[in-house]
Design a protein around this motif. Sequence first.
Motif, PDB file in Angstrom:
ATOM      1  N   PHE A  32       0.833  -1.206   0.000  1.00 33.96           N
ATOM      2  CA  PHE A  32       0.000   0.000   0.000  1.00 33.96           C
ATOM      3  C   PHE A  32       0.865   1.253   0.000  1.00 33.96           C
ATOM      4  N   ARG A  33       1.842   1.287   0.901  1.00 39.65           N
ATOM      5  CA  ARG A  33       2.704   2.481   1.019  1.00 39.65           C
ATOM      6  C   ARG A  33       3.345   2.845  -0.304  1.00 39.65           C
ATOM      7  N   SER A  34       3.723   1.843  -1.093  1.00 40.75           N
ATOM      8  CA  SER A  34       4.425   2.129  -2.348  1.00 40.75           C
ATOM      9  C   SER A  34       3.541   2.836  -3.374  1.00 40.75           C
ATOM     10  N   HIS A  35       2.242   2.855  -3.164  1.00 42.20           N
ATOM     11  CA  HIS A  35       1.322   3.532  -4.097  1.00 42.20           C
ATOM     12  C   HIS A  35       0.789   4.854  -3.543  1.00 42.20           C
ATOM     13  N   LEU A  36       1.449   5.396  -2.527  1.00 42.01           N
ATOM     14  CA  LEU A  36       0.948   6.621  -1.907  1.00 42.01           C
ATOM     15  C   LEU A  36       1.804   7.853  -2.171  1.00 42.01           C
ATOM     16  N   SER A  37       2.851   7.706  -2.973  1.00 45.59           N
ATOM     17  CA  SER A  37       3.784   8.818  -3.158  1.00 45.59           C
ATOM     18  C   SER A  37       3.122  10.062  -3.764  1.00 45.59           C
ATOM     19  N   ASN A  38       2.072   9.877  -4.542  1.00 44.74           N
ATOM     20  CA  ASN A  38       1.418  11.034  -5.161  1.00 44.74           C
ATOM     21  C   ASN A  38       0.173  11.496  -4.398  1.00 44.74           C
ATOM     22  N   ARG A  70      -8.805   9.718  -8.305  1.00 46.36           N
ATOM     23  CA  ARG A  70      -9.075   8.443  -8.967  1.00 46.36           C
ATOM     24  C   ARG A  70      -8.415   7.318  -8.175  1.00 46.36           C
ATOM     25  N   PRO A  71      -9.134   6.229  -7.969  1.00 46.29           N
ATOM     26  CA  PRO A  71      -8.520   5.083  -7.287  1.00 46.29           C
ATOM     27  C   PRO A  71      -7.376   4.493  -8.109  1.00 46.29           C
ATOM     28  N   VAL A  72      -6.459   3.826  -7.423  1.00 47.21           N
ATOM     29  CA  VAL A  72      -5.353   3.141  -8.085  1.00 47.21           C
ATOM     30  C   VAL A  72      -5.938   2.201  -9.137  1.00 47.21           C
ATOM     31  N   GLY A  73      -5.345   2.198 -10.315  1.00 49.68           N
ATOM     32  CA  GLY A  73      -5.803   1.312 -11.386  1.00 49.68           C
ATOM     33  C   GLY A  73      -6.702   1.997 -12.393  1.00 49.68           C
ATOM     34  N   GLU A  74      -7.348   3.107 -11.995  1.00 46.59           N
ATOM     35  CA  GLU A  74      -8.149   3.850 -12.967  1.00 46.59           C
ATOM     36  C   GLU A  74      -7.219   4.717 -13.798  1.00 46.59           C
ATOM     37  N   GLU A  76      -5.550   7.690 -15.485  1.00 46.77           N
ATOM     38  CA  GLU A  76      -5.518   9.119 -15.206  1.00 46.77           C
ATOM     39  C   GLU A  76      -5.967   9.889 -16.436  1.00 46.77           C
ATOM     40  N   GLN A  77      -6.564  11.030 -16.192  1.00 48.19           N
ATOM     41  CA  GLN A  77      -7.007  11.911 -17.270  1.00 48.19           C
ATOM     42  C   GLN A  77      -6.131  13.154 -17.278  1.00 48.19           C
ATOM     43  N   THR A  78      -5.915  13.721 -18.415  1.00 46.65           N
ATOM     44  CA  THR A  78      -5.175  14.975 -18.504  1.00 46.65           C
ATOM     45  C   THR A  78      -5.861  16.007 -17.626  1.00 46.65           C
ATOM     46  N   GLY A  79      -5.078  16.691 -16.838  1.00 46.48           N
ATOM     47  CA  GLY A  79      -5.625  17.731 -15.978  1.00 46.48           C
ATOM     48  C   GLY A  79      -6.083  17.244 -14.618  1.00 46.48           C
ATOM     49  N   ASP A  80      -5.959  15.937 -14.342  1.00 50.97           N
ATOM     50  CA  ASP A  80      -6.325  15.421 -13.020  1.00 50.97           C
ATOM     51  C   ASP A  80      -5.448  16.054 -11.945  1.00 50.97           C
ATOM     52  N   SER A  81      -6.081  16.425 -10.853  1.00 47.86           N
ATOM     53  CA  SER A  81      -5.331  16.837  -9.674  1.00 47.86           C
ATOM     54  C   SER A  81      -4.824  15.579  -8.984  1.00 47.86           C
ATOM     55  N   PRO A  82      -3.773  15.704  -8.177  1.00 51.83           N
ATOM     56  CA  PRO A  82      -3.311  14.510  -7.466  1.00 51.83           C
ATOM     57  C   PRO A  82      -4.383  14.054  -6.470  1.00 51.83           C
ATOM     58  N   PRO A  83      -4.406  12.758  -6.154  1.00 52.66           N
ATOM     59  CA  PRO A  83      -5.353  12.290  -5.152  1.00 52.66           C
ATOM     60  C   PRO A  83      -5.053  12.938  -3.801  1.00 52.66           C
ATOM     61  N   THR A  84      -6.105  13.233  -3.055  1.00 52.78           N
ATOM     62  CA  THR A  84      -5.934  13.903  -1.770  1.00 52.78           C
ATOM     63  C   THR A  84      -6.741  13.218  -0.680  1.00 52.78           C
ATOM     64  N   VAL A  85      -6.188  13.275   0.521  1.00 51.49           N
ATOM     65  CA  VAL A  85      -6.908  12.880   1.725  1.00 51.49           C
ATOM     66  C   VAL A  85      -7.005  14.125   2.593  1.00 51.49           C
ATOM     67  N   ILE A 115      -7.809   6.224   2.701  1.00 51.95           N
ATOM     68  CA  ILE A 115      -6.831   5.565   1.826  1.00 51.95           C
ATOM     69  C   ILE A 115      -7.472   4.338   1.174  1.00 51.95           C
ATOM     70  N   GLY A 116      -8.373   3.691   1.885  1.00 50.85           N
ATOM     71  CA  GLY A 116      -9.099   2.557   1.310  1.00 50.85           C
ATOM     72  C   GLY A 116      -9.830   2.941   0.040  1.00 50.85           C
ATOM     73  N   HIS A 117     -10.363   4.163  -0.007  1.00 54.61           N
ATOM     74  CA  HIS A 117     -11.020   4.643  -1.229  1.00 54.61           C
ATOM     75  C   HIS A 117     -10.003   4.765  -2.366  1.00 54.61           C
ATOM     76  N   HIS A 118      -8.784   5.169  -2.034  1.00 51.98           N
ATOM     77  CA  HIS A 118      -7.723   5.301  -3.045  1.00 51.98           C
ATOM     78  C   HIS A 118      -7.449   3.951  -3.703  1.00 51.98           C
ATOM     79  N   PHE A 119      -7.575   2.882  -2.934  1.00 54.86           N
ATOM     80  CA  PHE A 119      -7.312   1.547  -3.453  1.00 54.86           C
ATOM     81  C   PHE A 119      -8.574   0.809  -3.886  1.00 54.86           C
ATOM     82  N   GLY A 120      -9.743   1.459  -3.739  1.00 50.93           N
ATOM     83  CA  GLY A 120     -10.996   0.819  -4.128  1.00 50.93           C
ATOM     84  C   GLY A 120     -11.372  -0.344  -3.227  1.00 50.93           C
ATOM     85  N   LEU A 121     -10.999  -0.275  -1.953  1.00 50.31           N
ATOM     86  CA  LEU A 121     -11.271  -1.363  -1.013  1.00 50.31           C
ATOM     87  C   LEU A 121     -12.711  -1.345  -0.524  1.00 50.31           C
TER      88      LEU A 121
END
Length: 135
Positions: A32-38, A70-74, A76-85, A115-121
């Motif tokens: 999980f941690r490895s997918h949180l850098s952004n 956007r959850p991990v795996g979706e 990305e679209q041009t102009g997307d802001s980084p995911p935020t908590v 963070i669970g939402h970020h991973f679609g859990l």
Amino acid sequence: MSDAGQPPLFAPTVAQIERLALEALGRLPDPFRSHLSNVVLFVEEFADDRILKEMEIDDPFGLTGLYSGRPVGEAEQTGDSPPTVHLFRRPLLDEWVETGVPLDALITHVVVHEIGHHFGLSDVDMQVLEDMVAS
């Protein structure tokens, strides 16, 4: 006379809430941690009126955290802001006082949920992850 074991004299600050949230993120297992850098973490007093209106929440104390992005795996679209908590300090502090749950455990719960939402859990998966982080 020692203050050990005494509750704080002042409500935890935004910086203290952020530190607890970062500690919770640091306890996530590596896959999980490895997918949180952004993912960007914000701690604010309350959700703004726009967010409350979008979520149809009348009471600003009714929202302790929010994931945006956007959850991990979706794709990305041009102009997307980084995911935020976003964590909302005042509602967190109210829940802390009302429930008696230790503040670090409450923040861990909210962080893992967002963070669970970020991973679609699912909620069940989030609970399993929270149990892993709390141990």
